[in-house]
Design a protein around this motif. Structure first.
Motif: not given
Length: 119
Positions: A34-61
């Protein structure tokens, strides 16, 4: 809410997943997600890659602006431009008034000097 957090939420809702489901897959708590979604916690690049894989999108999205965000940015820029134009017009008016007052003062000085010379 950060732009990246907004994107994560948008992708999550599009995928019809709950915060709990994604938190479990990512190995974090629901409050942490929830803190990630609300911008309270910054997201690191590894987490972005994980999320991109989960959502089947390019990390640049996660960094691209949506049409709505671009429209909002353009609206803000247009409003700022209008405010600046109004300020410029106001200052031009004041400048004209100052020149007119200066001319009037110079005229009075000349008249006063002429009166002094007469006497």
């Amino acid at each position: 809410m950060s732009k990246i957090g907004q994107k994560i939420k948008t992708f999550r809702l599009k995928a019809r997943k709950t915060q709990g489901e994604l938190a479990e897959v990512l190995g974090i708590s629901v409050p942490a997600f929830s803190k990630i979604e609300n911008g309270i916690t910054d997201v690191n690049s590894a987490r972005i890659i994980q999320l991109a894989i989960l959502f089947k999108v390019n990390a640049g999205a996660f960094f691209e602006e949506t049409d709505d965000q671009r429209d909002e940015t353009e609206r803000k820029q247009e409003l700022l431009l209008k405010q600046q134009q109004a300020t410029i017009s106001e200052l031009q008016g004041k400048l004209i008034t100052c020149f007119e007052e200066k001319d009037e003062l110079q005229k009075r000085i000349r008249e006063t000097e002429a009166e002094v010379v007469k006497h």
